[in-house]
Structures are given as structure tokens and as C-alpha cells.
Design a protein around this motif. Structure first.
Motif, PDB file in Angstrom:
ATOM      1  N   TYR A   1       0.830  -1.209   0.000  1.00  0.00           N
ATOM      2  CA  TYR A   1       0.000   0.000   0.000  1.00  0.00           C
ATOM      3  C   TYR A   1       0.866   1.261   0.000  1.00  0.00           C
ATOM      4  CZ  TYR A   1      -4.349  -2.544   0.591  1.00  0.00           C
ATOM      5  OH  TYR A   1      -5.440  -3.362   0.371  1.00  0.00           O
ATOM      6  N   ARG A   2       2.015   1.210   0.652  1.00  0.00           N
ATOM      7  CA  ARG A   2       2.915   2.359   0.600  1.00  0.00           C
ATOM      8  C   ARG A   2       3.489   2.525  -0.801  1.00  0.00           C
ATOM      9  NH1 ARG A   2       3.847   0.591   6.043  1.00  0.00           N
ATOM     10  NH2 ARG A   2       5.493  -0.857   5.431  1.00  0.00           N
ATOM     11  N   THR A   3       3.712   1.404  -1.481  1.00  0.00           N
ATOM     12  CA  THR A   3       4.168   1.469  -2.875  1.00  0.00           C
ATOM     13  C   THR A   3       3.077   2.060  -3.761  1.00  0.00           C
ATOM     14  OG1 THR A   3       5.604  -0.455  -2.577  1.00  0.00           O
ATOM     15  CG2 THR A   3       4.986   0.106  -4.845  1.00  0.00           C
ATOM     16  N   LEU A   4       1.818   1.680  -3.500  1.00  0.00           N
ATOM     17  CA  LEU A   4       0.692   2.253  -4.239  1.00  0.00           C
ATOM     18  C   LEU A   4       0.635   3.762  -4.022  1.00  0.00           C
ATOM     19  CD1 LEU A   4      -1.971   2.074  -5.850  1.00  0.00           C
ATOM     20  CD2 LEU A   4      -3.116   1.534  -3.678  1.00  0.00           C
ATOM     21  N   ARG A   5       0.852   4.192  -2.787  1.00  0.00           N
ATOM     22  CA  ARG A   5       0.880   5.632  -2.491  1.00  0.00           C
ATOM     23  C   ARG A   5       1.949   6.341  -3.325  1.00  0.00           C
ATOM     24  NH1 ARG A   5       2.739   6.681   3.414  1.00  0.00           N
ATOM     25  NH2 ARG A   5       4.709   6.012   2.477  1.00  0.00           N
TER      26      ARG A   5
END
Length: 206
Positions: free
Chosen positions: A17-21
Motif C-alpha cells: 500500500y505504501r508502494t501504491l501511495r
């Protein structure tokens, strides 16, 4: 439904999810996207879980975020975020102009992250999404936060998500590994294109 970004912040899922951000940041550098619809291709996926975790990591990056329960048919976002989903909400804003100036948003356990419940269930949700008031409600929410994320019903079942995406800056499609059929995902992508919505990416849940 697990908020892995809070309960397991060191997990591979939380890091995803941090990569998606980060990917969203780069995808919107030239053309910012402040209002984003998160919807699945079919009823098998859980857009609320993906949206809630994305909202958490955005708030952790010092963004003010409103997570909106725009799935008026089967709301689950507030439960996922641990927020009381009763009282006025998104549906009430669409039907009562008096709520536009003061959206009934609630603070979550995460600093910077607010939630807007679904509100009173309407008899015909698609009528609300087709109304001229939708643009005004979205504009009112934009003034209250850096990012507004809206959870929507599956793209393949009703018109709500496509109507909503056509009024927002972008859309994220949620699919599930091993469950989502290729034709369902392809059909959802076509619906977004037909609605002239800006596809920002895909989230794959395990």
C-alpha cells in the motif's frame, strides 16, 4: 477485513500500500487527482478494504484524507475503519443542500484521516449519482481535505461507480488474485473508459 497498514505495518501487504501511495504520487504529478473513486470489477473484491488501507498510508504521509462511503447499496467502509456509521452521511448530502457547507465527517483513529458514512439508504441510489448535486457535494468535500477517496459498488453490477468516476479526478480498480475473471476486469476497464474516467491504476488483493 484487516487494516494491515495499522495492525501489521511491517508486513509485505502494508508495504504494497505504501508502494501504491508512491505510484499514485508519480502518476498524478503533471495532472493532480484530489478525488479518487475506488471500485472493484465484481462483487468478489473488497474495495472498502483497499480504500481504507490506502487512506491510512496517505494520512501517515501527512495528507488530510476523507474516506467516503459512496457504496450506498452495501456500506462497509466505516466498519473497516472502526468508525460509527450511523447518522447523516453521503446520501444525505446528495439529497439535502443544507449539509453541503458542513459535511458530517467523523475523525478516525488515524490522525489526519476522516470518514463520511453512507447515511440514510436511498430507494434508488443511481438517481442520486445522476443528479446535478453530485458535483457540488464532491467540490464541498474537496475543500475539507487534501485527498478524497470514495468507495463505490462493483463496476460490473450497477451504474453507480461509473457515474461517480465520471465526476472525480480518477479511479482505482480493485481485483482479487485467483478470483477475478479476466473478462470482468476488462469489462470494468471499458466501463471506466466509456464514462471518460481517468484510470489511475489497479490494486490486486490476495
Amino acid at each position: 477485513m484487516d487494516l494491515v497498514t495499522l495492525t501489521k505495518p511491517q508486513s509485505a501487504a502494508a508495504e504494497a500500500y505504501r508502494t501504491l501511495r508512491t505510484n499514485l504520487y508519480f502518476a498524478t504529478l503533471e495532472k493532480p487527482a484530489k478525488t479518487i473513486v475506488v471500485a472493484s470489477s465484481s462483487a468478489d473484491e473488497d474495495a472498502a478494504t483497499a480504500l481504507a488501507n490506502l487512506a491510512v498510508v496517505l494520512a501517515q504521509a501527512d495528507k488530510s484524507v476523507i474516506a467516503v462511503e459512496a457504496n450506498l447499496r452495501n456500506p462497509s467502509l466505516c466498519k473497516t475503519l472502526g468508525v460509527d456509521g450511523s447518522g447523516a452521511g453521503f446520501a444525505d448530502m446528495l439529497s439535502d443542500e443544507r449539509l453541503t457547507g458542513q459535511p458530517p465527517i467523523k475523525q478516525t483513529q488515524v490522525p489526519g484521516l476522516m470518514a463520511l458514512a453512507a447515511g440514510a439508504p436511498p430507494a434508488h441510489p443511481s438517481d442520486l449519482f445522476s443528479s446535478a448535486r453530485l458535483a457540488g457535494v464532491i467540490a464541498a468535500l474537496e475543500k475539507k481535505a487534501d485527498v478524497v477517496l470514495l468507495s463505490a459498488p462493483p463496476l460490473g453490477s450497477v451504474s453507480d461507480a461509473a457515474l461517480l468516476a465520471s465526476r472525480c479526478d480518477g479511479a482505482i480498480l480493485v481485483v482479487t488474485a485467483g478470483k477475478t475473471r479476466r473478462e470482468a476486469a476488462s469489462g470494468a476497464k471499458e466501463l471506466l473508459e466509456r464514462a471518460k474516467a481517468r484510470a489511475l491504476g489497479v490494486v490486486m488483493l490476495n
